[in-house]
Scaffold this active site. Sequence first.
Site, PDB file in Angstrom:
ATOM      1  N   ASP A   1       0.855  -1.178   0.000  1.00  0.00           N
ATOM      2  CA  ASP A   1       0.000   0.000   0.000  1.00  0.00           C
ATOM      3  C   ASP A   1       0.897   1.236   0.000  1.00  0.00           C
ATOM      4  O   ASP A   1       2.088   1.166   0.307  1.00  0.00           O
ATOM      5  CB  ASP A   1      -0.916  -0.020   1.219  1.00  0.00           C
ATOM      6  CG  ASP A   1      -2.121   0.890   1.052  1.00  0.00           C
ATOM      7  OD1 ASP A   1      -2.246   1.505  -0.017  1.00  0.00           O
ATOM      8  OD2 ASP A   1      -2.919   0.988   1.990  1.00  0.00           O
TER       9      ASP A   1
ATOM     10  N   ASP B   1      -3.713   7.268  -4.011  1.00  0.00           N
ATOM     11  CA  ASP B   1      -5.038   7.742  -4.369  1.00  0.00           C
ATOM     12  C   ASP B   1      -5.634   8.500  -3.180  1.00  0.00           C
ATOM     13  O   ASP B   1      -5.071   8.498  -2.086  1.00  0.00           O
ATOM     14  CB  ASP B   1      -5.940   6.572  -4.755  1.00  0.00           C
ATOM     15  CG  ASP B   1      -6.126   5.595  -3.611  1.00  0.00           C
ATOM     16  OD1 ASP B   1      -5.104   5.167  -3.014  1.00  0.00           O
ATOM     17  OD2 ASP B   1      -7.271   5.260  -3.277  1.00  0.00           O
TER      18      ASP B   1
ATOM     19  N   ALA C   1     -12.184   2.878  -0.139  1.00  0.00           N
ATOM     20  CA  ALA C   1     -12.973   3.664   0.816  1.00  0.00           C
ATOM     21  C   ALA C   1     -14.335   3.047   1.121  1.00  0.00           C
ATOM     22  O   ALA C   1     -15.317   3.763   1.332  1.00  0.00           O
ATOM     23  CB  ALA C   1     -13.127   5.102   0.326  1.00  0.00           C
TER      24      ALA C   1
ATOM     25  N   CYS D   1     -15.949 -24.159  16.475  1.00  0.00           N
ATOM     26  CA  CYS D   1     -14.984 -24.267  15.384  1.00  0.00           C
ATOM     27  C   CYS D   1     -14.129 -25.495  15.641  1.00  0.00           C
ATOM     28  O   CYS D   1     -13.919 -25.892  16.798  1.00  0.00           O
ATOM     29  CB  CYS D   1     -14.120 -23.000  15.340  1.00  0.00           C
ATOM     30  SG  CYS D   1     -12.758 -23.062  14.160  1.00  0.00           S
TER      31      CYS D   1
ATOM     32  N   CYS E   1     -10.915 -25.815  14.243  1.00  0.00           N
ATOM     33  CA  CYS E   1      -9.514 -25.563  13.913  1.00  0.00           C
ATOM     34  C   CYS E   1      -8.619 -26.037  15.055  1.00  0.00           C
ATOM     35  O   CYS E   1      -9.091 -26.382  16.150  1.00  0.00           O
ATOM     36  CB  CYS E   1      -9.283 -24.082  13.619  1.00  0.00           C
ATOM     37  SG  CYS E   1      -9.217 -23.003  15.073  1.00  0.00           S
TER      38      CYS E   1
ATOM     39  N   CYS F   1      -9.067 -24.198  18.400  1.00  0.00           N
ATOM     40  CA  CYS F   1     -10.329 -24.423  19.103  1.00  0.00           C
ATOM     41  C   CYS F   1     -10.461 -25.853  19.610  1.00  0.00           C
ATOM     42  O   CYS F   1     -11.141 -26.099  20.615  1.00  0.00           O
ATOM     43  CB  CYS F   1     -11.495 -24.075  18.189  1.00  0.00           C
ATOM     44  SG  CYS F   1     -11.537 -22.313  17.763  1.00  0.00           S
TER      45      CYS F   1
END
Length: 506
Positions: free
Chosen positions: A98, A133, A201, A284, A286, A289
């Site tokens: 960025d 920008d 934005a 969850c 994963c 978890c």
Amino acid sequence: MPGDRANRNFEVRAWDGAGRLGGLTVPRAGVTVETPALLPVVNPHKRTVSPARLESEFGAEILITNGYILYGSEEFRDRALAEGLHDLYDFSGAIMTDSGSFQLSEYGEIDVTNEEILRFQHEIGSDIGTPVDIPTPPDVPRERAESELATTQERLERAATLDLGEMLVDAPVQGSTYPDLRERAAREAYATGLDVFPVGAVVPLMNSYRYAETVEVTMAAKRGLGADAPVHLFGAGHPMTFALAVACGCDLFDSAAYALYARDDRYLTVRGTEQLADLDYFPCSCAVCTGHTPDELRACDDDERERLLAEHNLHVTYAEIRTIKQALRRGNLLELVEARARAHPDLLDGYRTLLDHAETLERTDPVSKDAFFYLSSDSADRPEVLRHHERLSRLRVEGDSVLLTTGKGNAEDFAETWRVVPPFGPFPRALSESYPLTAEVPERLDDRAYVRAAEGIARLVADNPDTEFALAPVDWPEAAVAALPDRLRVLGDGDHADGGTDGSGA
């Protein structure tokens, strides 16, 4: 020639509505990133999860870091210039940077020019760079939006003239909450020949749950872009929004949410955000978890808890990306969007706003898929229904009289028998096994499905003024009966027609 670079670098491999599976070729990194793709945001000063682990454990093919922070960093600027981003981050995938536009929007100014930051991004080895920008926020006066848009466009046109080697360059699409400005901005950005098109934005809209407006500005931007333009929804980091955004035609998403939310003890799910303090169980499977209870995670020291929560947030975020890709492959993306939209009323508004653009979605929607599941009244407004209604004029009526029936029988008094299945309406019996007329619909249909079927009947009758049409007895709601054309004869139970009366079409 404008658009050439985008043509070379992005390939659409499969469509579902406006959503697509694709490949973004990033020549400087020597990789092709499969899209939709997540770009985890990496803060060079605080790497909650290292880029190497993002790649090896979570499957990250691309990430994003802030080139402006590196530009002003005493700790990392010289190292980035000497080593290059890939060695500095120990990451072999593609890296986007960025430019400081976020800092510009937050603080009003930055101490670098557009050309300086682009050249710096190139010098540190960025694979996809970003000009400075102006991210115009929502709801500003139109004069301001137009003025800032003109400045952004000037900077994009200047960026297109710079010799930046193989580095791809973003062309952000601004325009505040004015759809016509977004469309114009996208058209002008695309004409520069730059490579990736972030819709900018929109974070203030999403943070305020203004998903309907997010859809409107995104669809406006898409109207100004070619089909070969990869679209990045800047700042769309919450997994609950991904399916809707992909259905709008977005391909890339950057997320700092996984780390920022973890810092505040927030736990991501595809249905929203939970506070760790409020959880008795983890919904969850994963590794985080299944390896910890909420009590155990709360008992960890701050750094460990933050790391583990960030890992969970990444797991659920990448799992949603994979779920979306599978939905794209199977052709049931809109059914996934509809399921996700039920997580929040404002998200449902966003989905319904997307369906207002069914004509746009239909242009790239495949004509055949595995199955059509009718899940709610919103399913009646999907592009498949619109397509069937529009193609009724192509279907040939063979006889001078046609019985329309929701059942499977024939009627001796009519030259031809057509079936009727809500929400699609009428079709020749020979198409009964064709998608989407094999739709799975509930027995207890809502009024909207019957109304859409009646609208299809009205279209068929209008297209064939010399043909007599009759509808076998049906038990339809008043709104659907009112939508039937006057010229259609609706048979009563005593009339001779053995077509059946099953309003669901089952």
